[in-house]
Scaffold this active site. Structure first.
Site, mmCIF file in Angstrom:
data_model
loop_
_atom_site.group_PDB
_atom_site.id
_atom_site.type_symbol
_atom_site.label_atom_id
_atom_site.label_comp_id
_atom_site.label_asym_id
_atom_site.label_seq_id
_atom_site.Cartn_x
_atom_site.Cartn_y
_atom_site.Cartn_z
ATOM 1 N N GLU B 29 1.079 -1.203 -0.005
ATOM 2 C CA GLU B 29 0.027 -0.086 0.030
ATOM 3 C C GLU B 29 0.802 1.238 -0.067
ATOM 4 O O GLU B 29 1.871 1.530 0.730
ATOM 5 C CB GLU B 29 -0.698 0.018 1.308
ATOM 6 C CG GLU B 29 -1.891 -1.235 1.332
ATOM 7 C CD GLU B 29 -2.258 -1.506 2.784
ATOM 8 O OE1 GLU B 29 -1.951 -0.826 3.607
ATOM 9 O OE2 GLU B 29 -2.805 -2.764 2.685
ATOM 10 N N GLU B 60 -4.602 -6.506 2.923
ATOM 11 C CA GLU B 60 -3.282 -7.116 3.433
ATOM 12 C C GLU B 60 -3.497 -8.853 2.601
ATOM 13 O O GLU B 60 -2.450 -9.233 2.058
ATOM 14 C CB GLU B 60 -2.841 -7.333 4.768
ATOM 15 C CG GLU B 60 -2.247 -6.100 5.292
ATOM 16 C CD GLU B 60 -3.195 -4.947 5.523
ATOM 17 O OE1 GLU B 60 -4.661 -5.277 5.446
ATOM 18 O OE2 GLU B 60 -3.018 -3.816 5.549
ATOM 19 N N GLN B 82 1.908 -2.082 5.919
ATOM 20 C CA GLN B 82 2.266 -0.546 6.399
ATOM 21 C C GLN B 82 2.478 -0.411 7.656
ATOM 22 O O GLN B 82 3.293 0.196 8.318
ATOM 23 C CB GLN B 82 1.080 0.156 6.048
ATOM 24 C CG GLN B 82 1.320 1.645 5.836
ATOM 25 C CD GLN B 82 0.426 2.567 5.112
ATOM 26 O OE1 GLN B 82 -0.480 2.747 5.651
ATOM 27 N NE2 GLN B 82 0.643 2.984 3.842
ATOM 28 N N PHE B 83 1.640 -1.497 8.453
ATOM 29 C CA PHE B 83 2.234 -1.670 9.875
ATOM 30 C C PHE B 83 1.892 -3.244 10.130
ATOM 31 O O PHE B 83 0.738 -3.701 9.715
ATOM 32 C CB PHE B 83 1.158 -0.994 10.935
ATOM 33 C CG PHE B 83 1.449 0.628 11.100
ATOM 34 C CD1 PHE B 83 2.445 0.927 12.114
ATOM 35 C CD2 PHE B 83 0.986 1.394 10.238
ATOM 36 C CE1 PHE B 83 2.671 2.369 12.031
ATOM 37 C CE2 PHE B 83 1.397 2.799 10.151
ATOM 38 C CZ PHE B 83 2.120 3.253 11.242
ATOM 39 N N ASP B 85 1.121 -4.934 12.302
ATOM 40 C CA ASP B 85 0.047 -5.393 13.196
ATOM 41 C C ASP B 85 -1.327 -5.960 12.404
ATOM 42 O O ASP B 85 -1.999 -6.784 12.730
ATOM 43 C CB ASP B 85 -0.735 -4.173 14.001
ATOM 44 C CG ASP B 85 0.396 -3.335 14.654
ATOM 45 O OD1 ASP B 85 0.164 -3.268 16.009
ATOM 46 O OD2 ASP B 85 1.286 -3.014 14.325
ATOM 47 N N HIS B 127 -0.885 -0.093 16.288
ATOM 48 C CA HIS B 127 0.361 0.192 15.700
ATOM 49 C C HIS B 127 1.512 -0.032 16.313
ATOM 50 O O HIS B 127 2.505 0.492 16.177
ATOM 51 C CB HIS B 127 0.202 1.572 14.952
ATOM 52 C CG HIS B 127 -1.052 1.903 14.165
ATOM 53 N ND1 HIS B 127 -2.334 2.136 14.675
ATOM 54 C CD2 HIS B 127 -1.101 1.861 12.864
ATOM 55 C CE1 HIS B 127 -3.121 2.145 13.661
ATOM 56 N NE2 HIS B 127 -2.304 2.103 12.511
#
Lengths: 451, 325
Positions: B29, B60, B82-83, B85, B127
């Site tokens: 992303e 994801e 992106q994170f 998590d 995050h």
């Protein structure tokens, strides 16, 4: 880091050992617990495992040399970094503390002969068996770690004599390293805690001078070859001479009809082996019969200490095993608590391990009565020398068919001659013959199921 | 030698691998036009083009699913989450497809899933997480957690070249705080090898990622104030675990303290404890101890997060208890 390999103490009354064979060469790698060398002592021949993994750097005691226990026999390099000076400083600091806490401990390897018979008794806690068992140590209030127990075991350190400096009096790595660094394994002999024997010599009780009956020059004539005795041979020689000199040997002979047992054995040996994986031999029958008779006549199950008779509560049967290189008597401990199969298994196991040099020192100690079997080599009967500190030994002759008279008829029966050598200091003829009568009755009228 | 931040080192490693091997591509992303949320792939689109730097919708599961397909066909995709998590969103793709393809059909899955993990940046519960142990528990994966810029570059390059799927957890607290000289050479840091960051003889601290610096700080304080020499081991890769480095240090110090930022229950410390019991019980001169985050979600409140995370003071205290044991 160099690791010292020492001559281990293979039993309470053992003070020296002979290196008979090095199993590794200098420069060769060895794993921890891999057999490193073979030794021979008064009691056992054994393979000694390496205390840690590493490379054999130096051999200090050559094959054939005899040294005192705890003598460094070799040095291993474990590949680790050398101890840094700071560590030594900590150890040095810890050392005096540990030392001060146990004044009773003798400095470096105690010279056996020098220990006076009247030495002050160490604290009562020191007696008994040296242990590294976590549960037993906990019972004794000794706090350790797995590492400490391993180091103690490898170096023969008596944990009961250390004062721990860790949390709650825990014996730490530093404590034990300091003790080892001093070079003196803190193991005080268990026997030191027992009452001093009346008039018994200190140190090596069985040791006697192997003297000459004739002037030396009368030995050497014609063509000859001289061979030194192995440690085991010397030990047997000393032991036998000491026994003959100490005990008033008397011999009784009896004849036993083994037909019933021979038939029982012939009938069941196949099934017995199939079921139990152990061969069915005559030995457990004899052991069982002796155990029963020993219970009935406890003086036969005793030892003599000067003017005291030590009546053993345990019935531990020594069974002589002939080896290609000598003779050894492994002991079936508490034979009275075993069933028939247990006895057979113990006999087979001990004999096998005796022949492969895998016996532990404690397995050749503390017999209270012994059995030997000259019959196995075809002897009609044998009159054995008493195995000290026992007061009697049973000899089994060969079992063979003989004509015997039963109710005025001549019958063919499987017969054996049993002999009992006994110490007339404590066992009189009446007891000996009643003992033998009881053994005979058990064998002839065998009742116990064997399957 | 140029000085680089940890995040720049990751980018540099990926750039070099894309230059080296045309089969390597990036998917994620905002990684193209925007250059990535943390600017790891800044400039990649202009240089390597749309075919090899693929921006995706926010999914994801789609990113990883597409990447598995690419890897079956011989490409070497690198997924950016992106994170990290949000790796939870593609848990099924990873555990059932990425991890099992080779086992089921012998198909190699040469892909990397990477992204920023970890707390200490007041990112709150979505995050700041350390989800590595879900995947350490999954046979078929490799799990990497670098602690330095040098390792970040060397390990990402090794990850891209590995024919097995590799999960690459970058610690965002370290992204711009770690700055060091990183060689321009084409070097790799092999997967599955721990590093001894500080030598010591009294006790061993085993850790990884952001906790490496925490342990080094604690070791420094323990040396000064207590005269204790701590050995610090940086695992670098959690799966496969470098047992030998841990065990050989234990054979020297005989005491082990494991420190991780991941929460306590089911963390790598428990696995290391079991391994040590099985393989080196009689080397232990004290209990294996651990300093970890608490068993709660990562708090958003800064004081609570500080309370939640391990720090040098907590490590010092545990190390002192263990040393005294």
């Amino acid at each position: 880091m160099p690791v010292n390999v020492v001559m281990p103490q293979m039993g309470e009354s053992i003070f020296e050992g002979t290196v008979t064979k090095w199993l590794k060469k200098i420069g060769e790698k060895v794993e921890r617990d891999e057999p490193l060398f073979e030794i021979s002592t008064d009691k056992v021949d054994a393979e000694i495992p390496a205390p840690s993994a590493g490379v054999l750097k130096e051999i200090k005691v050559k094959e054939g040399e005899t040294v005192e226990i705890n003598t460094i026999v070799a040095i291993l390099d474990d590949g680790g970094a050398p101890t840094s000076p700071e560590t030594s400083a900590t150890e040095a600091a810890a050392a005096p503390k540990a030392e001060a806490a146990k004044p009773a401990t003798a400095p470096p390897p105690p010279a056996p002969a020098a220990r006076p018979a009247a030495a002050p008794l160490p604290p009562a806690a020191i007696g008994g068996e040296l242990t590294f068992d976590p549960a037993k140590l906990r019972e004794l209030g000794i706090r350790t770690s797995p590492l400490v127990r391993r180091l103690a075991k490898e170096n023969g350190v008596d944990l009961r004599q250390l004062t721990g400096t860790g949390a709650g009096g825990r014996v730490t790595k530093q404590d034990i390293q300091a003790t080892i660094a001093k070079g003196a394994p803190a193991y005080a002999e268990a026997s030191a805690g027992l009452p001093a024997a009346a008039g018994a010599p200190a140190g090596k009780p069985a040791a006697v001078e192997l003297g000459l009956a004739v002037p030396r020059e009368r030995l050497y004539f014609g063509r000859y070859q001289v061979e030194p005795m192995s440690a085991m041979r010397r030990s047997i020689a000393e032991h036998m001479v000491a026994s003959k000199r100490t005990s008033a040997h008397v011999y009784s002979v009896d004849e036993v009809d083994m037909t019933r047992i021979a038939q029982l054995r012939a009938q069941h040996k196949g099934e017995f082996e199939r079921k139990n994986g152990a061969k069915l031999t005559f030995m457990p029958f004899f052991i069982r019969a002796c155990v029963d008779a020993l219970r009935a006549f406890p003086t036969v199950n005793s030892s003599v200490d000067g003017t005291n008779v030590v009546l053993h509560q345990d019935i531990n049967i020594g069974v002589a095993v002939a080896l290609d290189w000598g003779l050894i008597v492994p002991v079936i401990k508490r034979a009275d608590e075993m069933n028939f199969l247990g006895l057979q298994r113990a006999v087979t196991d001990l004999a096998t391990r005796a022949r492969t040099k895998k016996l532990k020192p404690e397995e050749v100690q503390h017999s209270t009565f012994s059995i030997t079997n000259p019959g196995v080599f075809g002897g009609l009967m044998g009159l054995p020398v008493i195995n000290q500190p026992n007061v009697a030994i049973l000899g089994m002759g060969t079992i063979e068919k003989r004509p015997v008279v039963i109710d005025d008829a001549i019958a063919i029966r499987s017969m054996v001659y049993l002999t009992l050598s006994y110490d007339h200091r404590v066992v009189d003829g009446a007891t000996a013959h009643q003992f033998m009568g009881r053994v005979k009755k058990t064998l002839q009228e065998w009742q116990e199921p064997i399957l | 030698m140029p000085v680089m931040t940890y995040v720049q080192a990751v980018g540099r490693g990926l750039w070099e691998e894309m230059e080296r091997d045309p089969a390597v591509l990036m998917i994620g992303e905002d990684i193209g036009v925007y250059g990535g949320a943390f600017k790891v792939t800044d400039g990649f689109l202009a240089h390597f083009g749309r075919e090899r730097v693929i921006d995706t919708p926010i999914s994801e599961s789609a990113i990883v699913g597409a990447a598995v397909g690419m890897s079956y066909l011989g490409l070497r995709p690198v997924c950016e989450l992106q994170f990290i998590d949000f790796i939870a969103c593609c848990f099924n793709q990873i555990t059932n497809f990425v991890a099992k393809s080779h086992y089921r059909w012998g198909a190699p899955v040469p892909m990397v899933i990477r992204g920023p993990a970890g707390g200490g940046v007041h990112g709150g519960p979505f995050h700041s997480q350390n989800p590595e142990m879900y995947f350490v528990h999954t046979p078929g994966l490799k799990v990497v957690c670098p602690s330095s810029a040098y390792d970040a570059k060397g390990l990402i390059k090794a990850a891209v070249r590995d024919n097995n799927p590799v999960l690459f957890f970058e610690h965002k607290f370290l992204y711009r705080r770690v700055k060091e000289e990183v060689p321009e050479d084409d070097y790799i840091v092999p997967l599955g090898q721990a590093a001894v960051r500080r030598e010591g003889r009294d006790l061993t601290l085993v850790t990884y990622a952001a906790m490496v610096q925490v342990c080094l700080d604690a070791a420094e304080q323990l040396e000064k104030e207590d005269g204790l020499a701590c050995e610090v081991i940086d695992l670098r890769t959690l799966l496969p675990l470098d047992k030998e480095t841990i065990l050989s240090s234990l054979r020297k110090t005989n005491k082990l303290l494991v420190v991780h930022e991941d929460t306590r229950t089911g963390g790598i410390a428990g696995e290391i404890a079991a391994m040590v019991m099985e393989e080196a019980f009689d080397q232990l001169d004290g209990p294996l101890m651990r300093v970890t985050s608490l068993d709660t979600p990562v708090p958003y409140s800064p004081p609570l997060e500080e309370y939640f995370l391990p720090n040098a003071a907590k490590v010092v205290k545990a190390a002192r208890d263990l040393a005294r044991y």
